[in-house]
Design a protein around this motif. Sequence first.
Motif, PDB file in Angstrom:
ATOM      1  N   ASP A  90       0.838  -1.202   0.000  1.00 14.24           N
ATOM      2  CA  ASP A  90       0.000   0.000   0.000  1.00 14.24           C
ATOM      3  C   ASP A  90       0.875   1.255   0.000  1.00 14.24           C
ATOM      4  O   ASP A  90       1.549   1.549   0.978  1.00 14.24           O
ATOM      5  N   PHE A  91       0.870   1.971  -1.112  1.00 13.57           N
ATOM      6  CA  PHE A  91       1.440   3.314  -1.193  1.00 13.57           C
ATOM      7  C   PHE A  91       0.367   4.187  -1.823  1.00 13.57           C
ATOM      8  O   PHE A  91       0.418   4.501  -3.005  1.00 13.57           O
ATOM      9  N   SER A  92      -0.642   4.525  -1.028  1.00 18.60           N
ATOM     10  CA  SER A  92      -1.805   5.231  -1.548  1.00 18.60           C
ATOM     11  C   SER A  92      -1.824   6.665  -1.012  1.00 18.60           C
ATOM     12  O   SER A  92      -0.829   7.382  -1.119  1.00 18.60           O
ATOM     13  N   VAL A  93      -2.935   7.078  -0.471  1.00 18.02           N
ATOM     14  CA  VAL A  93      -3.083   8.407   0.141  1.00 18.02           C
ATOM     15  C   VAL A  93      -3.682   8.213   1.526  1.00 18.02           C
ATOM     16  O   VAL A  93      -4.283   7.168   1.811  1.00 18.02           O
ATOM     17  N   PRO A  94      -3.520   9.194   2.422  1.00 13.29           N
ATOM     18  CA  PRO A  94      -3.990   9.017   3.804  1.00 13.29           C
ATOM     19  C   PRO A  94      -5.442   8.562   3.920  1.00 13.29           C
ATOM     20  O   PRO A  94      -5.763   7.700   4.746  1.00 13.29           O
ATOM     21  N   ASN A 107      -7.556   0.228   2.732  1.00 15.08           N
ATOM     22  CA  ASN A 107      -6.679  -0.733   2.051  1.00 15.08           C
ATOM     23  C   ASN A 107      -6.108  -1.757   3.029  1.00 15.08           C
ATOM     24  O   ASN A 107      -6.139  -2.972   2.774  1.00 15.08           O
ATOM     25  N   ILE A 108      -5.590  -1.269   4.150  1.00 12.86           N
ATOM     26  CA  ILE A 108      -4.952  -2.162   5.124  1.00 12.86           C
ATOM     27  C   ILE A 108      -5.978  -3.096   5.756  1.00 12.86           C
ATOM     28  O   ILE A 108      -5.760  -4.308   5.868  1.00 12.86           O
ATOM     29  N   SER A 109      -7.119  -2.550   6.158  1.00  7.87           N
ATOM     30  CA  SER A 109      -8.136  -3.379   6.817  1.00  7.87           C
ATOM     31  C   SER A 109      -8.715  -4.410   5.858  1.00  7.87           C
ATOM     32  O   SER A 109      -8.991  -5.554   6.252  1.00  7.87           O
ATOM     33  N   THR A 110      -8.887  -4.051   4.579  1.00  6.83           N
ATOM     34  CA  THR A 110      -9.374  -5.015   3.595  1.00  6.83           C
ATOM     35  C   THR A 110      -8.393  -6.181   3.465  1.00  6.83           C
ATOM     36  O   THR A 110      -8.803  -7.343   3.411  1.00  6.83           O
ATOM     37  N   CYS A 111      -7.118  -5.883   3.435  1.00  7.55           N
ATOM     38  CA  CYS A 111      -6.101  -6.943   3.356  1.00  7.55           C
ATOM     39  C   CYS A 111      -6.135  -7.830   4.598  1.00  7.55           C
ATOM     40  O   CYS A 111      -6.136  -9.069   4.485  1.00  7.55           O
ATOM     41  N   LEU A 112      -6.161  -7.235   5.768  1.00  2.61           N
ATOM     42  CA  LEU A 112      -6.143  -8.022   7.005  1.00  2.61           C
ATOM     43  C   LEU A 112      -7.394  -8.882   7.121  1.00  2.61           C
ATOM     44  O   LEU A 112      -7.329 -10.031   7.564  1.00  2.61           O
ATOM     45  N   ASN A 113      -8.532  -8.336   6.715  1.00  2.00           N
ATOM     46  CA  ASN A 113      -9.775  -9.118   6.742  1.00  2.00           C
ATOM     47  C   ASN A 113      -9.779 -10.228   5.695  1.00  2.00           C
ATOM     48  O   ASN A 113     -10.577 -11.168   5.793  1.00  2.00           O
ATOM     49  N   SER A 114      -8.891 -10.118   4.704  1.00  2.00           N
ATOM     50  CA  SER A 114      -8.795 -11.124   3.643  1.00  2.00           C
ATOM     51  C   SER A 114      -7.621 -12.070   3.852  1.00  2.00           C
ATOM     52  O   SER A 114      -7.256 -12.819   2.948  1.00  2.00           O
ATOM     53  N   ASN A 115      -7.015 -12.000   5.047  1.00  2.00           N
ATOM     54  CA  ASN A 115      -5.855 -12.852   5.366  1.00  2.00           C
ATOM     55  C   ASN A 115      -4.710 -12.618   4.384  1.00  2.00           C
ATOM     56  O   ASN A 115      -4.000 -13.544   3.992  1.00  2.00           O
ATOM     57  N   MET A 116      -4.527 -11.348   3.995  1.00  2.00           N
ATOM     58  CA  MET A 116      -3.494 -10.973   3.039  1.00  2.00           C
ATOM     59  C   MET A 116      -2.397 -10.181   3.762  1.00  2.00           C
ATOM     60  O   MET A 116      -2.680  -9.134   4.352  1.00  2.00           O
ATOM     61  N   PRO A 117      -1.155 -10.652   3.780  1.00  2.00           N
ATOM     62  CA  PRO A 117      -0.072  -9.854   4.361  1.00  2.00           C
ATOM     63  C   PRO A 117      -0.001  -8.498   3.657  1.00  2.00           C
ATOM     64  O   PRO A 117      -0.146  -8.419   2.432  1.00  2.00           O
ATOM     65  N   VAL A 118       0.231  -7.444   4.431  1.00  2.00           N
ATOM     66  CA  VAL A 118       0.210  -6.114   3.824  1.00  2.00           C
ATOM     67  C   VAL A 118       1.363  -5.260   4.349  1.00  2.00           C
ATOM     68  O   VAL A 118       1.667  -5.252   5.537  1.00  2.00           O
ATOM     69  N   ILE A 119       1.984  -4.567   3.415  1.00  2.00           N
ATOM     70  CA  ILE A 119       3.048  -3.600   3.679  1.00  2.00           C
ATOM     71  C   ILE A 119       2.474  -2.226   3.378  1.00  2.00           C
ATOM     72  O   ILE A 119       1.931  -2.012   2.300  1.00  2.00           O
ATOM     73  N   SER A 120       2.589  -1.268   4.309  1.00  2.00           N
ATOM     74  CA  SER A 120       2.087   0.074   4.030  1.00  2.00           C
ATOM     75  C   SER A 120       3.173   1.118   4.248  1.00  2.00           C
ATOM     76  O   SER A 120       3.783   1.195   5.312  1.00  2.00           O
ATOM     77  N   GLY A 121       3.374   1.927   3.209  1.00  2.00           N
ATOM     78  CA  GLY A 121       4.282   3.058   3.306  1.00  2.00           C
ATOM     79  C   GLY A 121       3.550   4.385   3.207  1.00  2.00           C
ATOM     80  O   GLY A 121       4.187   5.434   3.076  1.00  2.00           O
TER      81      GLY A 121
END
Length: 233
Positions: A47-51, A57-71
Motif C-alpha cells: 500500500d502506497f496510496s493516500v492518507p 486498504n490495510i483493513s481489507t487486506c487483514l480481513n482477507s488474510n493478506m499480508p500487507v506492507i504500508s508506506g
Amino acid sequence: MKIALLGYGKMGQVIERIALERGHEIVLKKSSKDTFDGLENADVAIDFSVPDAAVTNISTCLNSNMPVISGTTGWLENYDKMVSLCNEKQGAFIYGSNFSLGVNIFFELNDHLAKIMAKFSQYKVEMEEIHHTQKLDAPSGTAITLAKGIIDNSDYSSWALENAKDDEILIDAKRIEGIPGTHSVFYNSEIDSIEIKHTAHNREGFALGAVIAAEWIVGKKGIFTMKDVLDLR
C-alpha cells in the motif's frame, strides 16, 4: 511472488518496475477509483496510496488474510486500530514511514546520537525535512519517526512545526519541487553544531525497501517493522 499494488501513483509505478526486475508478478494495480477485484490472487499487498485510503486498504487486506506492507503516511491516528485488527485476524502487517534501507540505518544512528546528546543540555535539537510539492502531509512520516526516536531517548516530550517550547523539537517542513526527500537533525549550541543528514536522490530506495519487506513478510504472522526486516534490533 504475486503482488497487489494498492495505490498506483509515482511510487506504485517504481515499485512495479523493481518488483518485475526481481522476478515478481503484479496481479492488481488499484487506484482510488478501482475495486479490490484480484486481491485474492496475490501473495502480499503493498500500500502506497493516500492518507484517506490507507485504512480501508490495510483493513481489507487483514480481513482477507493478506499480508500487507504500508508506506502511506498521514493516517497514524488509526494505527492502533490496524494493529488490533491484525492481532484479531492473526495477520501480517508492516507499516514504515520510510522503507529506504539508508533511512532505516539513519533511524538507528539518530536513536544512538539522541542517547549521547541527552547528557548535554547545552545543545538544542531541531530538524528540517524537505520534500516535493506533491507530498500531502507535513511533517513527513520520516520526520515524525526521527522525532519519536529523539523523544524516546531524551527529555523532549513532543515536536512542533512552529513556536516550539523548550521541551519540543522544532521541525521545519519545506516543500520544494523535485526533492524526493531530505532529512536533517541538528544539535546546536552557542559554540558549535552537530548535524546528521539523509538525502534521497530518487524514489528507488523507498521502492526497493518496500519490495524487500514484502518478500520477507510472506509466510509470517504478526506486526513488524523494518527493524525486523533488516535485522537491526
